[in-house]
Scaffold this motif. Sequence first.
Motif, PDB file in Angstrom:
ATOM      1  N   THR A   1      41.260  -3.086  12.566  1.00 38.18           N
ATOM      2  CA  THR A   1      41.981  -4.081  13.351  1.00 38.18           C
ATOM      3  C   THR A   1      41.626  -3.997  14.832  1.00 38.18           C
ATOM      4  OG1 THR A   1      43.874  -2.575  13.560  1.00 38.18           O
ATOM      5  CG2 THR A   1      43.903  -4.133  11.722  1.00 38.18           C
ATOM      6  N   GLY A   2      40.963  -2.915  15.227  1.00 40.08           N
ATOM      7  CA  GLY A   2      40.533  -2.781  16.616  1.00 40.08           C
ATOM      8  C   GLY A   2      39.859  -1.441  16.840  1.00 40.08           C
ATOM      9  N   SER A   3      38.865  -1.417  17.729  1.00 44.86           N
ATOM     10  CA  SER A   3      38.190  -0.144  18.037  1.00 44.86           C
ATOM     11  C   SER A   3      37.801  -0.114  19.506  1.00 44.86           C
ATOM     12  CB  SER A   3      36.951   0.055  17.159  1.00 44.86           C
ATOM     13  OG  SER A   3      35.916  -0.849  17.526  1.00 44.86           O
ATOM     14  N   TRP A   4      37.655   1.089  20.021  1.00 45.87           N
ATOM     15  CA  TRP A   4      37.281   1.300  21.423  1.00 45.87           C
ATOM     16  C   TRP A   4      36.334   2.481  21.495  1.00 45.87           C
ATOM     17  CZ3 TRP A   4      37.832   5.714  24.343  1.00 45.87           C
ATOM     18  CH2 TRP A   4      37.573   5.605  25.717  1.00 45.87           C
ATOM     19  N   ALA A   5      35.348   2.387  22.370  1.00 49.12           N
ATOM     20  CA  ALA A   5      34.385   3.476  22.532  1.00 49.12           C
ATOM     21  C   ALA A   5      34.148   3.751  24.002  1.00 49.12           C
ATOM     22  CB  ALA A   5      33.066   3.126  21.840  1.00 49.12           C
ATOM     23  N   ASN A   6      34.068   5.021  24.355  1.00 48.05           N
ATOM     24  CA  ASN A   6      33.755   5.445  25.711  1.00 48.05           C
ATOM     25  C   ASN A   6      32.235   5.367  25.873  1.00 48.05           C
ATOM     26  OD1 ASN A   6      33.215   6.895  28.095  1.00 48.05           O
ATOM     27  ND2 ASN A   6      34.972   8.255  27.775  1.00 48.05           N
ATOM     28  N   LYS A   7      31.769   4.249  26.383  1.00 44.54           N
ATOM     29  CA  LYS A   7      30.338   3.968  26.429  1.00 44.54           C
ATOM     30  C   LYS A   7      29.571   5.016  27.240  1.00 44.54           C
ATOM     31  CE  LYS A   7      30.648   0.121  24.086  1.00 44.54           C
ATOM     32  NZ  LYS A   7      30.079   0.003  22.718  1.00 44.54           N
ATOM     33  N   GLU A   8      30.117   5.439  28.359  1.00 43.12           N
ATOM     34  CA  GLU A   8      29.442   6.416  29.198  1.00 43.12           C
ATOM     35  C   GLU A   8      29.316   7.762  28.488  1.00 43.12           C
ATOM     36  OE1 GLU A   8      27.910   5.951  32.085  1.00 43.12           O
ATOM     37  OE2 GLU A   8      28.364   3.827  31.806  1.00 43.12           O
ATOM     38  N   LYS A   9      30.376   8.139  27.782  1.00 37.37           N
ATOM     39  CA  LYS A   9      30.371   9.412  27.062  1.00 37.37           C
ATOM     40  C   LYS A   9      29.370   9.381  25.912  1.00 37.37           C
ATOM     41  CE  LYS A   9      32.246  13.530  26.470  1.00 37.37           C
ATOM     42  NZ  LYS A   9      32.169  14.590  27.487  1.00 37.37           N
ATOM     43  N   ILE A  10      29.302   8.243  25.226  1.00 37.21           N
ATOM     44  CA  ILE A  10      28.404   8.113  24.075  1.00 37.21           C
ATOM     45  C   ILE A  10      26.940   8.268  24.495  1.00 37.21           C
ATOM     46  CG2 ILE A  10      27.547   6.515  22.313  1.00 37.21           C
ATOM     47  CD1 ILE A  10      30.357   5.333  22.200  1.00 37.21           C
ATOM     48  N   LYS A  11      26.597   7.771  25.686  1.00 35.15           N
ATOM     49  CA  LYS A  11      25.220   7.841  26.157  1.00 35.15           C
ATOM     50  C   LYS A  11      24.709   9.275  26.215  1.00 35.15           C
ATOM     51  CE  LYS A  11      25.256   3.663  29.036  1.00 35.15           C
ATOM     52  NZ  LYS A  11      25.174   3.148  30.433  1.00 35.15           N
TER      53      LYS A  11
END
Length: 221
Positions: free
Chosen positions: A29-39
């Motif tokens: 129903t919804g998701s969020w990702a820490n883009k900077e951390k994932i890099k």
Amino acid sequence: MNKKTTYPFFFLLLTIFMISCAGSNTQITGSWANKEKIKNENIKSVFIAVLTSNMSAKTVLENELAFQASQRDVESFKSHNVFTRTFTKDNMPSREELLEVIRATNAQTIFTVALKDKETSTRYVPGSTSYYPMGMGMGYYGNFYGYYSNVYPMMYDPGYYTTDKTYYLESNLYDTASEELIWSAQSATYNPTDLENFVKGYTETLLKQLEKDGIIKKAEL
């Protein structure tokens, strides 16, 4: 082949086809990702913690998540193997005690699953009627009892009440060292038939979202 044998067989095939094509009963129903951390993150290990007092559900789900992690070259540690007791509000370990045990595994990340809410609703499923005309020329059409005892042309399926259940789960991925949230998602599971059905549907849907958000790579075939 006559209609009497063709139609039931056709509908049987149609039913099997629809079941085989049906998707998971779990939806993100919804998701969020820490883009900077994932890099800067290359996940190699994870500590899996399903937050429930239901040990059967906890064990089955953690085992399945651990298996899927191994398919992606990610080492996993399951909380039901690490913690020897079930935590309650009255015997919850301190933050330092909890992290000390988890960090001792050298797991790079922590993945948690928690049931956030459950909804139950009752709905009415109306019955259906269908008419099957019988061919003429049959001997029992000549008298009432012969007809009545051999033919019941109106077939009625009475309506009934059914209970729908929806389970809302939250899944979080944290960095073990900093405790920083890397990824989070909420999902809804509709009417799971049993624990195995739930685990299969939830895990499949979850992995697709993790892959889509760039958290994990697809398993090698």
